[in-house]
Design a protein around this motif. Structure first.
Motif, short mmCIF file in Angstrom:
data_model
loop_
_atom_site.label_atom_id
_atom_site.label_comp_id
_atom_site.label_asym_id
_atom_site.label_seq_id
_atom_site.Cartn_x
_atom_site.Cartn_y
_atom_site.Cartn_z
N THR A 104 0.85 -1.18 0.00
CA THR A 104 0.00 0.00 0.00
C THR A 104 0.89 1.24 0.00
OG1 THR A 104 -1.72 -1.14 1.26
CG2 THR A 104 -1.79 1.26 1.25
N ILE A 105 0.62 2.18 -0.88
CA ILE A 105 1.38 3.43 -0.95
C ILE A 105 0.77 4.44 0.01
CG2 ILE A 105 2.12 5.33 -2.42
CD1 ILE A 105 1.99 3.39 -4.79
N LEU A 106 1.62 5.05 0.85
CA LEU A 106 1.20 6.12 1.74
C LEU A 106 1.73 7.44 1.18
CD1 LEU A 106 2.13 4.55 5.22
CD2 LEU A 106 0.01 4.26 3.90
N SER A 107 0.86 8.41 0.98
CA SER A 107 1.27 9.72 0.51
C SER A 107 0.50 10.77 1.28
CB SER A 107 1.03 9.87 -1.00
OG SER A 107 -0.34 9.69 -1.30
N GLY A 108 0.87 12.03 1.10
CA GLY A 108 0.20 13.07 1.85
C GLY A 108 0.75 13.14 3.27
N ASP A 109 -0.14 13.10 4.25
CA ASP A 109 0.25 13.20 5.65
C ASP A 109 0.68 11.82 6.14
OD1 ASP A 109 0.59 13.66 8.33
OD2 ASP A 109 -1.30 14.75 8.61
#
Length: 203
Positions: A104-109
């Motif tokens: 799972t890609i985490l982006s943003g905060d």
């Protein structure tokens, strides 16, 4: 889940490219592979016990891409089943797809998303390598435990886990051991902001 960092370091704090000369040559780094001469079966078994405590992995983009390139080919390695099979999360503002499933890609905060992952049931959410990600999560107060494996070598150049200007952080030693190959293994719990004093005060 408990957020646990596992990092290989030199005596001068370098964490870049421990496993091979071509592992990470970014910023002109030419001294990769400095950790390898100190590996032996005892440390491999110890690292295997740590891996057995993981329920998921968290990576920065650079480390993720290196692991995703190498570990699917290393099916005979005792660590391959865990690394290839368990859920993986990668913090990145540039990746749009990640083929090393399940990822799972985490982006943003990212700190907020990592805090949410920590609230999920499970044992350890492990960070391997990923120095920049570790620095940001340490600054956010999200890291619970650091397992630092220090090799008896001064590399002299390369990315450092604790660079100048980093966030001051207090640590509490939980365990220390050495290996036959000369590695020094320190396990620390995060202990908030460090204290400062004057030697001899009140004497």
């Amino acid at each position: 889940m408990e957020l646990v960092v596992q990092e290989f370091l030199s005596l001068d704090g370098v964490c870049q490219g421990p496993g091979s000369p071509d592992e990470d040559t970014s910023d002109g780094f030419t001294r990769g592979g400095w950790f390898v001469p100190y590996l032996e079966e005892g440390f491999e078994r110890l690292a295997g016990t740590w891996l057995g405590q993981a329920d998921a992995f968290l990576f920065g983009r650079r480390t993720y891409e290196n692991f995703a390139r190498d570990w699917p080919k290393m099916t005979d390695h005792p660590s391959a089943a865990a690394l290839n099979g368990l859920p993986k999360y990668v913090a990145s503002g540039t990746l749009t797809e990640a083929g090393w499933n399940p990822t799972t890609i985490l982006s943003g905060d990212v700190p907020a998303q990592v805090a949410e992952l920590k609230r999920r049931p499970g044992r350890e959410l492990q960070i391997h390598g990923s120095a920049r990600l570790t620095q940001s999560l340490l600054a956010a107060g999200l890291i619970d435990t650091l397992r630092l494996v220090i090799a008896p070598v001064v590399v002299g150049q390369g990315r450092r886990l604790f660079p100048d200007g980093g966030t001051p952080s207090g640590l509490r030693l939980l365990e220390h051991r050495t290996t036959p190959g000369g590695l020094s293994v320190h396990t620390f719990a995060s202990a908030g902001r460090p204290g400062f004093g004057t030697y001899g005060a009140g004497a």
